[in-house]
Design a protein around this motif. Structure first.
Motif, PDB file in Angstrom:
ATOM      1  N   ALA A  82       0.840  -1.201   0.000  1.00  0.00           N
ATOM      2  CA  ALA A  82       0.000   0.000   0.000  1.00  0.00           C
ATOM      3  C   ALA A  82       0.875   1.250   0.000  1.00  0.00           C
ATOM      4  CB  ALA A  82      -0.899  -0.004   1.230  1.00  0.00           C
ATOM      5  N   PHE A  83       0.401   2.280  -0.673  1.00  0.00           N
ATOM      6  CA  PHE A  83       1.085   3.579  -0.640  1.00  0.00           C
ATOM      7  C   PHE A  83       1.240   3.998   0.803  1.00  0.00           C
ATOM      8  CE2 PHE A  83       1.736   6.473  -4.295  1.00  0.00           C
ATOM      9  CZ  PHE A  83       1.757   5.489  -5.261  1.00  0.00           C
ATOM     10  N   GLY A  84       2.447   4.463   1.158  1.00  0.00           N
ATOM     11  CA  GLY A  84       2.688   4.925   2.516  1.00  0.00           C
ATOM     12  C   GLY A  84       3.155   3.827   3.444  1.00  0.00           C
ATOM     13  N   ARG A  85       3.142   2.563   2.991  1.00  0.00           N
ATOM     14  CA  ARG A  85       3.562   1.451   3.868  1.00  0.00           C
ATOM     15  C   ARG A  85       4.975   0.991   3.528  1.00  0.00           C
ATOM     16  NH1 ARG A  85       1.384  -3.732   4.695  1.00  0.00           N
ATOM     17  NH2 ARG A  85       2.981  -3.658   6.298  1.00  0.00           N
ATOM     18  N   GLY A  86       5.746   0.674   4.548  1.00  0.00           N
ATOM     19  CA  GLY A  86       7.087   0.157   4.340  1.00  0.00           C
ATOM     20  C   GLY A  86       7.988   1.182   3.660  1.00  0.00           C
ATOM     21  N   VAL A  87       9.156   0.733   3.279  1.00  0.00           N
ATOM     22  CA  VAL A  87      10.105   1.644   2.648  1.00  0.00           C
ATOM     23  C   VAL A  87       9.618   1.987   1.240  1.00  0.00           C
ATOM     24  CG1 VAL A  87      12.525   2.043   2.069  1.00  0.00           C
ATOM     25  CG2 VAL A  87      11.968   0.536   3.988  1.00  0.00           C
ATOM     26  N   CYS A  88       9.171   0.964   0.515  1.00  0.00           N
ATOM     27  CA  CYS A  88       8.712   1.198  -0.867  1.00  0.00           C
ATOM     28  C   CYS A  88       7.502   2.122  -0.907  1.00  0.00           C
ATOM     29  CB  CYS A  88       8.355  -0.132  -1.537  1.00  0.00           C
ATOM     30  SG  CYS A  88       9.782  -1.158  -1.879  1.00  0.00           S
ATOM     31  N   GLY A  89       6.524   1.834  -0.060  1.00  0.00           N
ATOM     32  CA  GLY A  89       5.296   2.632  -0.058  1.00  0.00           C
ATOM     33  C   GLY A  89       5.537   4.063   0.388  1.00  0.00           C
ATOM     34  N   THR A  90       6.505   4.249   1.302  1.00  0.00           N
ATOM     35  CA  THR A  90       6.837   5.598   1.769  1.00  0.00           C
ATOM     36  C   THR A  90       7.566   6.373   0.678  1.00  0.00           C
ATOM     37  OG1 THR A  90       7.015   4.754   4.032  1.00  0.00           O
ATOM     38  CG2 THR A  90       7.997   6.910   3.605  1.00  0.00           C
ATOM     39  N   ALA A  91       8.529   5.726   0.013  1.00  0.00           N
ATOM     40  CA  ALA A  91       9.256   6.384  -1.081  1.00  0.00           C
ATOM     41  C   ALA A  91       8.286   6.774  -2.199  1.00  0.00           C
ATOM     42  CB  ALA A  91      10.345   5.458  -1.622  1.00  0.00           C
ATOM     43  N   ALA A  92       7.300   5.903  -2.454  1.00  0.00           N
ATOM     44  CA  ALA A  92       6.312   6.191  -3.504  1.00  0.00           C
ATOM     45  C   ALA A  92       5.412   7.349  -3.095  1.00  0.00           C
ATOM     46  CB  ALA A  92       5.470   4.944  -3.794  1.00  0.00           C
ATOM     47  N   ALA A  93       4.927   7.314  -1.851  1.00  0.00           N
ATOM     48  CA  ALA A  93       4.004   8.355  -1.393  1.00  0.00           C
ATOM     49  C   ALA A  93       4.688   9.720  -1.330  1.00  0.00           C
ATOM     50  CB  ALA A  93       3.441   7.983  -0.014  1.00  0.00           C
ATOM     51  N   ASP A  94       5.964   9.728  -0.929  1.00  0.00           N
ATOM     52  CA  ASP A  94       6.689  10.997  -0.779  1.00  0.00           C
ATOM     53  C   ASP A  94       7.454  11.385  -2.039  1.00  0.00           C
ATOM     54  OD1 ASP A  94       5.774  10.706   1.760  1.00  0.00           O
ATOM     55  OD2 ASP A  94       7.725  10.398   2.710  1.00  0.00           O
ATOM     56  N   ALA A  95       7.493  10.501  -3.032  1.00  0.00           N
ATOM     57  CA  ALA A  95       8.242  10.736  -4.273  1.00  0.00           C
ATOM     58  C   ALA A  95       9.686  11.131  -3.989  1.00  0.00           C
ATOM     59  CB  ALA A  95       7.548  11.800  -5.142  1.00  0.00           C
TER      60      ALA A  95
END
Ligand code: SME
Length: 164
Positions: A82-95
């Motif tokens: 999910a967007f905002g979850r984990g390292v990947c989701g955080t990097a995606a949400a924050d660009a």
């Protein structure tokens, strides 16, 4: 016959290794419109270049709320983040690129492989929108640093220029 990404001898200097890799990546994807094929070859070439990485792959934005596993090299991995979850989701949400020297200290880190110790995630931004992230994991602590971040950002720009 596919052109191989060949390092006669892997330069010990990481920056030199990336400098050799980048033009090779560009020629690997040149003229090939198939996104999956290109992403797959990018992960394979990165895998040859960066033996310190235990896992290298893409998570692709499939909706406004979720990333889904894309082409990768390494062990079987979590499919949806999910967007905002984990390292990947955080990097995606924050660009923004996240360098995590110790994943145990990152709140909400998603452990697909319990052996992972450090990680770097670089967003793929196209027309101001995150379309995917490139994730690299390592069994070593602090495997990735600003040298990786700078060069993987160039890889991300190349990937963003593909036919999405
Ligand atoms: N550790 C990642 C999940 C992806 S895998 O490690 C392949 C994260 O927290 O986003």
């Amino acid at each position: 016959v596919a052109e191989s990404v060949a390092f006669a001898a892997l330069p010990t200097d990481k920056a030199a290794r990336y400098r050799e890799l980048l033009p090779q990546l560009a020629s690997l994807v040149e003229g090939e419109p198939d996104l999956i094929a290109n992403l797959a070859n990018v992960t394979a070439a990165l895998h040859e270049c960066l033996p310190i990485a235990s896992w290298i792959g893409f998570y692709i934005r499939r909706s406004d709320t979720e990333l889904v596993l894309g082409p990768f090299q390494g062990k079987v991995a979590c499919v949806r983040i999910a967007f905002g979850r984990g390292v990947c989701g955080t990097a995606a949400a924050d660009a923004r690129t996240l360098v995590v020297p110790n994943v145990d200290e990152f709140p909400g880190h998603i452990a697909c492989d319990a052996g992972s110790r450090s990680e770097i995630v670089v967003p793929i931004v196209r027309d101001g929108r995150v379309v995917a992230v490139l994730d690299l994991d390592s069994y070593e602590l602090a495997a990735f640093d600003a040298v990786d971040a700078d060069h993987l950002d160039e890889v991300a720009r190349l990937v963003a220029s593909l036919a999405w």
